[in-house]
Enzyme design. Structure first.
Site, PDB file in Angstrom:
ATOM      1  N   TRP A 102       2.042   0.563  -8.064  1.00  0.00           N
ATOM      2  CA  TRP A 102       2.446  -0.538  -8.949  1.00  0.00           C
ATOM      3  C   TRP A 102       2.411  -1.873  -8.209  1.00  0.00           C
ATOM      4  CZ3 TRP A 102       2.774  -3.673 -12.568  1.00  0.00           C
ATOM      5  CH2 TRP A 102       3.772  -4.639 -12.671  1.00  0.00           C
ATOM      6  N   HIS A 103       2.938  -1.919  -6.995  1.00  0.00           N
ATOM      7  CA  HIS A 103       2.997  -3.187  -6.275  1.00  0.00           C
ATOM      8  C   HIS A 103       1.613  -3.668  -5.850  1.00  0.00           C
ATOM      9  CE1 HIS A 103       7.424  -4.015  -5.492  1.00  0.00           C
ATOM     10  NE2 HIS A 103       7.375  -3.025  -6.361  1.00  0.00           N
ATOM     11  N   ASP A 104       0.686  -2.757  -5.602  1.00  0.00           N
ATOM     12  CA  ASP A 104      -0.681  -3.176  -5.293  1.00  0.00           C
ATOM     13  C   ASP A 104      -1.357  -3.711  -6.557  1.00  0.00           C
ATOM     14  OD1 ASP A 104      -2.821  -3.584  -3.469  1.00  0.00           O
ATOM     15  OD2 ASP A 104      -3.776  -1.739  -4.145  1.00  0.00           O
TER      16      ASP A 104
END
Length: 136
Positions: free
Chosen positions: A39-41
């Site tokens: 998700w953060h990427d």
């Protein structure tokens, strides 16, 4: 960096990496952090500039040291174990595949995975992730 050539050999490597991730995530009980890594990427994508997104840049120290990415170096290092066995796979694909496998390992649905993401080391500026508290 160029996008990977998604040929039969690349697809075989994706399936082998998928199996290795399944074992790693089950054994290390790290599904939540692997999903968070994916998700953060991906969550840094900006449609206005067509920058950021699932490109593996989160592996750079500049990006994983962002406050919102606190603790994600653990997941990045777990992915390195799989990357070492499957060096043809891009980090961008590997990080997203880790999120897919994390969902599956925890009882979620089997998710079709379409590989072909290209890697980048260009990190977006801090603060590009959507604000979880917005609208509350």
């Amino acid at each position: 960096m160029a996008a990977p050539v998604v040929d039969a050999e690349y697809l075989k490597q994706i399936e082998k990496a998928r199996r290795d991730l399944r074992v790693l995530i089950s054994f290390k009980n790290c599904a939540p952090i692997m999903l968070r890594l994916a998700w953060h990427d991906a969550g840094t994508y900006d449609a206005k500039t067509n920058t950021g997104g699932p490109n593996g840049s989160i592996r750079s120290e500049e990006e994983y040291m962002h406050g919102a990415n606190n603790g994600l170096k653990i997941a990045i290092d777990f992915c390195e174990e799989v990357k070492a066995k499957h060096p043809k796979i891009t980090y961008a694909d590997l990080h997203q595949l880790a999120g897919v496998v994390a969902v599956e390992v925890t009882g979620g649905p089997t998710i079709d995975f379409v590989p072909g993401r290209k890697d980048s080391l260009v990190s977006p500026k801090e603060g590009r992730l959507p604000n979880a508290k917005r609208g509350l």
